[in-house]
Design an enzyme around this catalytic site. Structure first.
Site, PDB file in Angstrom:
ATOM      1  N   ASP A   1      43.155 -27.089  10.281  1.00 21.57           N
ATOM      2  CA  ASP A   1      42.854 -27.444   8.841  1.00 21.57           C
ATOM      3  C   ASP A   1      42.552 -26.276   7.450  1.00 21.57           C
ATOM      4  O   ASP A   1      41.901 -26.003   7.057  1.00 21.57           O
ATOM      5  CB  ASP A   1      40.878 -28.531   8.663  1.00 21.57           C
TER       6      ASP A   1
ATOM      7  N   GLU B   1      42.117 -27.350  -2.236  1.00 17.40           N
ATOM      8  CA  GLU B   1      41.767 -28.458  -2.045  1.00 17.40           C
ATOM      9  C   GLU B   1      40.635 -29.227  -1.313  1.00 17.40           C
ATOM     10  O   GLU B   1      40.370 -30.602  -1.368  1.00 17.40           O
ATOM     11  CB  GLU B   1      42.655 -29.250  -0.634  1.00 17.40           C
ATOM     12  N   GLU B   2      39.463 -28.822  -0.470  1.00 21.31           N
ATOM     13  CA  GLU B   2      38.287 -28.911  -0.201  1.00 21.31           C
ATOM     14  C   GLU B   2      36.968 -29.284  -0.546  1.00 21.31           C
ATOM     15  O   GLU B   2      36.643 -30.113  -0.240  1.00 21.31           O
ATOM     16  CB  GLU B   2      38.057 -28.107   0.712  1.00 21.31           C
TER      17      GLU B   2
HETATM   18 ZN   LIG Z   1      42.729 -29.993   4.784  1.00 25.15          ZN
END
Ligand SMILES: [Zn+2]
Ligand SMILES: *[C@@H]1O[C@H](CO)[C@@H](O)[C@H](O)[C@H]1NC(C)=O
Length: 395
Positions: free
Chosen positions: A143, A177-178
């Site tokens: 991720d 994004e996180e």
């Molecule tokens: Zn992600």
């Protein structure tokens, strides 16, 4: 080829007038030699002299925890430029450290039929790269540096084999994004490129995400009046205000969506009071509803339950609708996801939106985050097929 000058772009790497089909030459000295021995026993995917495993490792070797992504921004810019792509960087202006989104495409056509995108920030803490058998461990291995790597190599491979041409595909890699979505929000607002469709990369176990739940999060604060517990009539108990409301919330029937399943409620924190013999003056709780179905229906149900109660404040913190994605492509399985993504942050009119990537979300944020070597390779093929599918169905 001349440099493009664009208002939104702080820096722009040179656009190489490469002909990828003729004497294909990702010729560049800036990309260091491969440390091939590291990858003994693993399957690699190469385009020219560029190695997928090497790229993936280099990206993981760089700590790019959210808000501290600049080293990874610089690496991506340099690497993609070295493959002969045109690379733009877009600065994120949020007063934090210097960091950039990366936008890359072939030639000088910024608007493309499809944008292939993912994020290169990660959750903390940083975990170094290591290989065990056929598994590759490290923060971001899945991720979403696995997605980023597979997307880059799918793109380069399609270009090399002349399956795509200028104006077909671009790569967008974003920061943040996180924790905030600021990278994709900034790209969406001011990059100024137009795309027909988008393919998002996140760990989906090589399946097409059919969508993911939204989030409705709120805080309840009860403000009473302290008194000696022997004389409760002199005080107002914040606990006695909050606890029945929490109980009511647990019994609300929230919508169920055919695709995404039930909306679920979690009382994530609750606290209140100071001591056993004091009527509590203060109590609060943080609550998150994972939204399937209509957000406004859920907001109404919550408001009906918690609104208009004396001494109780109600504050909405996050208000994000569920996301529904295109997911019908021959040969691909589908998956329902319970996590959020950057998909809703790309607020452009898109014909198709797909979500696909290697790795499982179940290990993504954990200490044992990893990706299978074979999944990484398979994802390159998957992205290539998705690009084909979108191009074949674009005007
Ligand atoms: Zn992600
Ligand atoms: C970025 O690279 C510099 C130079 O190698 C290093 O000092 C710094 O700690 C790195 N930043 C992060 C967040 O790892």
């Amino acid at each position: 080829m001349k440099l493009l000058s664009l208002a939104v772009v702080v820096g722009i790497a040179q656009a190489f007038p490469f002909n990828y089909g003729f004497g294909f030459g990702f010729g560049d000295q800036q990309v260091p030699q491969l440390e091939t021995s590291v990858f003994e026993g693993l399957e690699d995917y190469k385009v020219g002299k560029h190695s997928l495993l090497d790229f993936h490792k280099r990206l993981i070797d760089i700590d790019s925890t959210s808000d501290h992504e600049n080293n990874a921004s610089q690496f991506l810019k340099k690497y993609l430029k070295a493959t002969g792509l045109t690379v733009e960087v877009q600065k994120i202006d949020d007063g934090l450290e210097e960091r950039y989104n990366i936008y890359a495409y072939y030639g000088k056509t910024r608007d493309t039929k499809v944008v292939v995108t993912s994020h290169f920030d990660t959750v903390p803490p940083y975990i170094p790269y290591r290989i065990e058998g056929t598994k590759i461990y490290g923060r971001g291995s899945s991720d979403a540096k696995g997605s980023v790597a597979a997307q880059v190599f799918a793109f380069l491979s399609l270009l090399e084999s002349k399956k795509i041409k200028e104006g077909d595909v671009s790569l967008l890699f974003v920061v943040g994004e996180e924790n905030s979505g600021i990278g994709m929000i900034t790209a969406s607002k001011s990059l100024g490129a137009k795309w027909g469709s988008a393919i998002f990369g996140e760990p989906t176990e090589l399946k097409l995400g059919v969508g993911h739940k939204g989030i409705f999060s709120f805080k309840l604060t009860a403000n009473g009046l302290a008194s000696h517990s022997g004389y409760p009539q002199l005080g107002i108990s914040a606990s006695e205000i909050l606890i029945p409301v929490l109980n009511d919330l647990l019994h609300v029937k929230f919508p169920v969506n055919a695709l995404l399943g039930p909306s679920t409620l979690n009382i994530g924190t609750f606290s209140g009071g100071l001591a056993g013999n004091v009527v509590p003056a203060h109590a609060e709780a943080l609550i998150v509803v994972r939204v399937a179905g209509q957000l406004d229906v859920i907001a109404d149900l919550v408001k009906k339950t918690v609104g208009n109660i004396e001494h109780l404040d109600y504050e909405v913190l996050i208000n994000k609708d569920a996301v529904y994605l295109d997911h019908e492509v021959p040969g691909f399985d589908t998956i329902v996801l319970a996590y959020g993504t950057d998909v809703p942050n790309l607020q452009l009119d898109l014909k198709y939106r797909y979500l696909y990537g290697p790795g499982s979300i179940l290990v993504a944020h954990g200490d044992n985050e990893h990706i299978d070597n074979s999944d990484l390779i398979e994802a390159v093929k998957g992205y290539k097929e998705l690009v084909h599918h979108v191009l074949a169905n674009s005007d």
